[in-house]
Design an enzyme around this catalytic site. Structure first.
Site, PDB file in Angstrom:
ATOM      1  N   LYS A 104       0.855  -1.185   0.000  1.00  0.00           N
ATOM      2  CA  LYS A 104       0.000   0.000   0.000  1.00  0.00           C
ATOM      3  C   LYS A 104       0.895   1.241   0.000  1.00  0.00           C
ATOM      4  O   LYS A 104       1.908   1.266   0.723  1.00  0.00           O
ATOM      5  CB  LYS A 104      -0.895  -0.023   1.248  1.00  0.00           C
ATOM      6  CG  LYS A 104      -1.868   1.139   1.378  1.00  0.00           C
ATOM      7  CD  LYS A 104      -2.701   0.992   2.655  1.00  0.00           C
ATOM      8  CE  LYS A 104      -3.708   2.107   2.832  1.00  0.00           C
ATOM      9  NZ  LYS A 104      -4.496   1.964   4.068  1.00  0.00           N
TER      10      LYS A 104
ATOM     11  N   SER B 231      -9.626   0.072   7.655  1.00  0.00           N
ATOM     12  CA  SER B 231      -9.006   0.202   6.332  1.00  0.00           C
ATOM     13  C   SER B 231      -8.318  -1.067   5.834  1.00  0.00           C
ATOM     14  O   SER B 231      -7.978  -1.158   4.646  1.00  0.00           O
ATOM     15  CB  SER B 231      -8.013   1.363   6.315  1.00  0.00           C
ATOM     16  OG  SER B 231      -8.709   2.580   6.289  1.00  0.00           O
TER      17      SER B 231
ATOM     18  N   SER C 180      -9.432   2.052   3.449  1.00  0.00           N
ATOM     19  CA  SER C 180      -8.620   2.731   2.460  1.00  0.00           C
ATOM     20  C   SER C 180      -7.606   1.842   1.747  1.00  0.00           C
ATOM     21  O   SER C 180      -7.013   2.276   0.752  1.00  0.00           O
ATOM     22  CB  SER C 180      -7.850   3.871   3.125  1.00  0.00           C
ATOM     23  OG  SER C 180      -6.913   3.354   4.077  1.00  0.00           O
TER      24      SER C 180
END
Lengths: 71, 466
Positions: free
Chosen positions: B81, B181, B157
């Protein structure tokens, strides 16, 4: 002479003041959206209060030093 | 090889790599081919490390052939990420504000994976500054699409992480979680995701959103793979003030222990009375309890404060901490933020100190409720989603104020949680459940998750990317 009426928090004044105090250049449209969201947020903030809550209920996280190494 | 998904699980790949039956070079090429073929639609990665991954795969192959096998992550393709420091690369958190930011060292989790021999395939998309809810548009990169239905949200996210693992672009991905997330995109994309106990995995080098919630963890196809990843990621790091110096147990060996006699507490009122979730969700989550009961677990029901109370605490603390982190940039570089991200953060400017402290005090009370429940039960099970995956193009500025956050309760309480695939909606979209355990007891959480996945068999269904 002081009024006998109990003062009530004015959310509009609060909102305007907080936005202005932030120093962030929010547009008029964004401010309108934020004003609606602020009402929801304050409704949620009210739910975090508990009448008569003991002051023994402390906040998280707990601020205390870690124990010395090897203890 | 698990041809239905296009790539094997980590467990299967590691077994074959160790036995010399699978080359890391071939595995990386398979992932690159899938990325080349499908990611122009999915948008999971914003940067693919084509040359670097090939070079690392050759190096891994050479090491393994010469007898220097490092362990089950050696030669395994992993996505990162784009919130983790990665020396030599930009770390942007999908924000123009961070477009030129380059850390001079790796995040702790990047170092740990590198040392374990994992191969980095590239940087994965996220919502701008990892502020969850719905996808952020007009940020640095476009949002990832859900491989099960490209018109639907991945959740966030860790949106690219969920999409990449579901699409078979890599065998695992790193995510971060301050309010769901890791768990929301895991549930929305039908993969497994672990938010470990706060302090178990170092957050050093993870661009922060919330100091008191931020956790880092793995996203994988199976919980067995999550265990392998967590084994490499967990451990004390003095550079992270939240990191706790405690021993890391063996997560892998106990995975196949029986769940017979374990006590499972179903937290049903979150998705039945507190929020009227669709029947498919109710049935799927209740079904997790039924499946575990069939395996010999003792299943009961627990009651805690209504979900709205947990949501309220999270909704006050999270934007306040996020605003504190980003205040200077919001004041001076407002126009460089995407509109959704900046307005979500601006909510934090409206939280007074007393609101924040009252929320933190309520958090203490709520934490005690879960501690009490976990004194009686080994794990708690609830849903990881209250609604179906929303349309990707939903641009409502504050969606999280309307629907309670189902993941945030366990950010408040710091407990470890594994998300597992619990079933499907009638339209074929996956449904996710949360399995919550006692602090530091990720091992039992993973054991229960693995037992459920094996018995339920839901992981045999794959997204159709064609």
């Amino acid at each position: 002479m002081a009024s006998d009426e109990k003062p009530v928090a004015d959310d509009d004044v609060m909102f305007e003041g907080l936005i202005r105090a932030s120093g962030v250049p929010v547009s008029d449209q964004e401010k309108q959206d934020l004003r609606k969201a602020y009402s929801s947020l304050m409704g949620l903030a009210a739910k975090t209060r508990r009448p008569g809550r003991s002051w023994d209920v402390r906040m998280l996280p707990v601020y205390s030093p870690k124990p010395p190494k090897g203890s | 090889m698990d041809v239905d998904r296009g790539v094997p699980t980590i467990v299967e790949a590691a077994r074959q790599i160790k036995a010399g039956m699978l080359s890391p070079v071939a595995l990386v090429e398979t992932c690159l081919e899938r990325i080349e073929k499908y990611d122009s639609t999915i948008n999971a990665f914003h940067t693919v490390f084509i040359d670097e991954a090939r070079k690392a795969a050759k190096q891994a192959e050479k090491e393994i052939e010469s007898g220097n096998y490092r362990g089950p992550l050696h030669g395994i393709p992993v996505g990162l990420k784009d919130v983790f420091y990665l020396k030599g690369y930009k770390t942007t958190s999908n924000s123009r504000v961070m477009e030129d930011f380059e850390a001079d060292e790796d995040a702790a989790v990047v170092t740990r994976l590198r040392d374990a021999g994992a191969i980095f395939m590239g940087q994965l998309n996220t919502y701008e500054f990892t502020f969850g809810g719905r996808p952020t548009f007009n940020a640095l990169y476009p949002p990832a699409r859900n491989p099960w239905d490209i018109a639907r949200s991945t959740g966030g996210s860790s949106s690219g992480s969920g999409a990449a693992v579901a699409a078979g672009f890599c065998l695992a991905a790193l995510g971060s979680d301050a309010g769901g997330s890791i768990r929301t995109p895991s549930a929305f994309c039908g993969v497994a995701g672990m938010k470990a106990t706060f302090g178990r995995v170092s957050a050093f080098g993870d661009l922060p959103l919330s100091f008191s919630f931020d956790c880092v963890g793995p996203m994988t196809w199976t919980s067995e793979d999550s265990a392998l990843m967590l084994q490499a990621l967990a451990g004390y790091d003095e550079r992270d003030p939240g990191s706790v110096e405690t021993s890391v147990p063996d997560y892998v060996t106990p995975l196949n222990d029986s769940v017979r006699g374990l006590k499972v507490g179903m937290l049903r009122h979150f998705y039945t009375t507190d929020y009227d979730a669709p029947t498919e969700i109710v049935d799927a989550i209740d079904g997790v309890g039924e499946t575990l009961k069939g395996l010999g677990a003792i299943v009961g029901e627990i009651n805690v404060s209504p979900l709205i109370d947990w949501h309220a605490v999270g909704r006050v603390i999270l934007p306040a901490e996020a605003y504190a982190i980003h205040e200077e940039n919001l004041q001076n570089r407002w126009e460089e933020f995407g509109p959704l991200a900046r307005n979500r953060m601006m909510l934090g400017s409206l939280v007074r100190a007393v609101d924040y402290i009252q929320a933190q005090r309520r958090r203490t009370e709520l934490l005690e409720e879960i501690e009490s429940a976990l004194a009686e039960y080994d794990v708690i099970i609830t849903t990881a989603m209250l609604t179906p995956q929303p349309p990707l193009d939903d641009k409502a500025p504050f969606p999280f104020l309307d629907v309670p956050m189902i993941a945030v309760p366990f950010n408040l309480t710091l407990h470890p949680v594994q998300t597992v695939r619990a079933g499907f909606f009638d339209d074929g979209m996956p449904i996710g459940a949360q399995i919550v355990g006692r602090n530091w007891d990720e091992a039992t959480v993973l054991q229960v998750a693995h037992a459920f996945e094996k018995e339920a068999g839901f992981l045999k269904r794959f997204p159709d990317l064609s």
